[in-house]
Design a protein around this motif. Structure first.
Motif, PDB file in Angstrom:
ATOM      1  N   ALA A   3      -4.330   6.771  26.366  1.00 31.82           N
ATOM      2  CA  ALA A   3      -4.964   6.009  25.373  1.00 31.82           C
ATOM      3  C   ALA A   3      -3.968   4.968  24.762  1.00 31.82           C
ATOM      4  CB  ALA A   3      -5.389   6.901  24.064  1.00 31.82           C
ATOM      5  N   ILE A   4      -2.812   4.941  25.253  1.00 28.64           N
ATOM      6  CA  ILE A   4      -1.642   4.028  24.766  1.00 28.64           C
ATOM      7  C   ILE A   4      -1.141   3.401  26.178  1.00 28.64           C
ATOM      8  CG2 ILE A   4      -1.173   5.285  22.762  1.00 28.64           C
ATOM      9  CD1 ILE A   4       1.439   6.409  24.092  1.00 28.64           C
ATOM     10  N   ILE A   5      -0.338   2.066  25.960  1.00 27.79           N
ATOM     11  CA  ILE A   5       0.086   1.441  27.092  1.00 27.79           C
ATOM     12  C   ILE A   5       1.611   0.896  26.461  1.00 27.79           C
ATOM     13  CG2 ILE A   5      -0.966  -0.593  26.280  1.00 27.79           C
ATOM     14  CD1 ILE A   5      -1.035  -1.200  29.513  1.00 27.79           C
ATOM     15  N   SER A   6       2.565   1.041  27.298  1.00 28.46           N
ATOM     16  CA  SER A   6       3.923   0.525  27.019  1.00 28.46           C
ATOM     17  C   SER A   6       3.813  -0.934  27.056  1.00 28.46           C
ATOM     18  CB  SER A   6       4.950   0.922  27.905  1.00 28.46           C
ATOM     19  OG  SER A   6       4.833   0.613  29.067  1.00 28.46           O
ATOM     20  N   ALA A   7       4.812  -1.709  26.380  1.00 28.08           N
ATOM     21  CA  ALA A   7       4.877  -3.062  26.426  1.00 28.08           C
ATOM     22  C   ALA A   7       5.235  -3.479  27.909  1.00 28.08           C
ATOM     23  CB  ALA A   7       6.082  -3.596  25.425  1.00 28.08           C
ATOM     24  N   ALA A   8       5.974  -2.795  28.616  1.00 27.76           N
ATOM     25  CA  ALA A   8       6.080  -3.163  30.069  1.00 27.76           C
ATOM     26  C   ALA A   8       5.013  -3.150  31.021  1.00 27.76           C
ATOM     27  CB  ALA A   8       7.380  -2.346  30.515  1.00 27.76           C
ATOM     28  N   ASP A   9       4.467  -2.117  30.685  1.00 31.60           N
ATOM     29  CA  ASP A   9       3.081  -1.918  31.711  1.00 31.60           C
ATOM     30  C   ASP A   9       2.005  -3.126  31.165  1.00 31.60           C
ATOM     31  OD1 ASP A   9       4.196   0.082  33.090  1.00 31.60           O
ATOM     32  OD2 ASP A   9       3.015   1.865  31.836  1.00 31.60           O
ATOM     33  N   LEU A  10       1.988  -3.222  29.780  1.00 32.98           N
ATOM     34  CA  LEU A  10       1.052  -4.289  29.661  1.00 32.98           C
ATOM     35  C   LEU A  10       1.492  -5.720  30.076  1.00 32.98           C
ATOM     36  CD1 LEU A  10      -1.325  -5.563  27.954  1.00 32.98           C
ATOM     37  CD2 LEU A  10       0.038  -5.601  25.828  1.00 32.98           C
ATOM     38  N   ALA A  11       2.810  -6.033  30.216  1.00 32.66           N
ATOM     39  CA  ALA A  11       3.250  -7.406  30.780  1.00 32.66           C
ATOM     40  C   ALA A  11       2.795  -7.315  32.226  1.00 32.66           C
ATOM     41  CB  ALA A  11       4.683  -7.502  30.557  1.00 32.66           C
ATOM     42  N   SER A  12       2.997  -6.354  32.879  1.00 31.47           N
ATOM     43  CA  SER A  12       2.858  -5.944  34.234  1.00 31.47           C
ATOM     44  C   SER A  12       1.360  -6.481  34.382  1.00 31.47           C
ATOM     45  CB  SER A  12       3.224  -4.773  35.008  1.00 31.47           C
ATOM     46  OG  SER A  12       2.634  -4.632  36.170  1.00 31.47           O
ATOM     47  N   GLU A  13       0.424  -5.764  33.741  1.00 32.01           N
ATOM     48  CA  GLU A  13      -1.195  -5.695  34.111  1.00 32.01           C
ATOM     49  C   GLU A  13      -1.604  -7.177  33.595  1.00 32.01           C
ATOM     50  OE1 GLU A  13      -3.622  -2.969  32.256  1.00 32.01           O
ATOM     51  OE2 GLU A  13      -2.137  -1.045  33.037  1.00 32.01           O
ATOM     52  N   SER A  14      -1.059  -7.730  32.410  1.00 32.76           N
ATOM     53  CA  SER A  14      -1.493  -9.101  31.899  1.00 32.76           C
ATOM     54  C   SER A  14      -1.360 -10.124  33.307  1.00 32.76           C
ATOM     55  CB  SER A  14      -0.820  -9.376  30.713  1.00 32.76           C
ATOM     56  OG  SER A  14      -1.023  -8.606  29.907  1.00 32.76           O
ATOM     57  N   ALA A  15      -0.116  -9.842  34.033  1.00 29.50           N
ATOM     58  CA  ALA A  15       0.115 -10.686  35.024  1.00 29.50           C
ATOM     59  C   ALA A  15      -0.538 -10.408  36.424  1.00 29.50           C
ATOM     60  CB  ALA A  15       1.498 -10.800  35.342  1.00 29.50           C
TER      61      ALA A  15
END
Length: 275
Positions: A3-15
């Motif tokens: 249910a949560i995501i780290s900032a690093a993983d979010l940056a990766s998914e957003s790209a």
């Protein structure tokens, strides 16, 4: 899915090839609308969502933050680009309460792929944008009932027959102070479990094992059913999320203390003892 995501993983998914829809739900309890802060800088592509106006209905008999009309909520989500099959990530200024409210509403209305940015905007190390996006309209259609919701009577019954957690500060639970609502105290039978103990000082959730230990100590693993309430259904959503991280399914009493205490016919307990 976590249910949560780290900032690093979010940056990766957003790209990546399937970037999530980003919702900025920064909010200040009792304060002004934070859209100006959003416009001054937000995660690239994020759409601002107003908790008071769009993640809640008008204050009244249902409490200070009653649930929004599902169809109105769906229209807000579609304007933000949310579709049934699109991943969604929500974030706030770091406390996590507002983001959890958006997470809970999306889960309750049937969205299966929504996460909260752990630590909120403060955890983000990438660049910020001042561009206000105009996303293509999404196709999300709310189907309420995706996760558990309690009304006042169900919350009262759960306090007797299962485990009802009060997510407010301990002094409000005891009735020592009540800065907002008509009267202090708690629902008889409810157990004090302040939301503040779910996270570290930086706003990130405590590790799942620590959360599981915390909630087990409160009786969550032995209870036949678990529910949560808070002041007005915002920080309680954070508690439901923390319980999910700990592997415990919980329902939210959305009206919470603001609804319960507004009805003088409902019983009120005070002091540290649940009863």
């Amino acid at each position: 899915m976590n249910a949560i995501i780290s900032a690093a993983d979010l940056a990766s998914e957003s790209a990546g090839p399937r970037p999530p829809v980003l919702l900025d739900v920064r909010w200040q309890l009792g304060g002004p609308n934070l859209r100006p802060e959003y416009e001054a800088g937000h995660l690239p592509g994020a759409v601002f969502v107003d908790l008071d106006a769009e993640l809640a209905g008008p204050p009244g008999t249902g409490g200070r933050h009653p649930l929004p009309d599902p169809e109105a909520f769906g229209a807000v989500m579609r304007r933000a680009g949310v579709s049934a099959g699109t991943p969604v990530v929500v974030y706030d200024g770091g406390l996590g309460w507002a983001a959890a409210r958006a997470w809970w509403l999306l889960r309750w209305t049937g969205h299966q792929d929504v996460r909260v940015l752990d630590g909120g905007l403060a955890a983000w190390t990438g660049g910020l944008s001042t561009e206000v996006p105009a996303p293509a309209e999404g196709d999300f259609r709310p189907k309420p009932g995706g996760i558990g919701l309690l009304d006042a009577d169900a919350a009262a019954a759960l306090a007797r027959e299962g485990l009802l957690l009060d997510a407010r500060a301990a002094e409000r639970y005891r009735g020592d102070v009540e800065p907002i609502d008509r009267i202090g105290g708690h629902i008889p039978g409810a157990v004090s479990a302040p939301t503040s103990e779910n996270a570290a000082a930086d706003g990130r959730f405590r590790p799942a094992a620590e959360l599981a230990e915390r909630f087990a100590g409160l009786g969550a693993t032995e209870a036949p059913a678990v529910g949560v309430y808070c002041g007005s259904g915002v920080s309680g959503a954070h508690q439901v999320l923390a319980l999910e991280l700990a592997g415990v399914e919980a329902s939210l009493y959305a009206g919470s203390w603001s609804e319960w205490s507004s009805d003088a016919s409902r019983p009120v307990a005070t002091g540290p003892d649940p009863q």
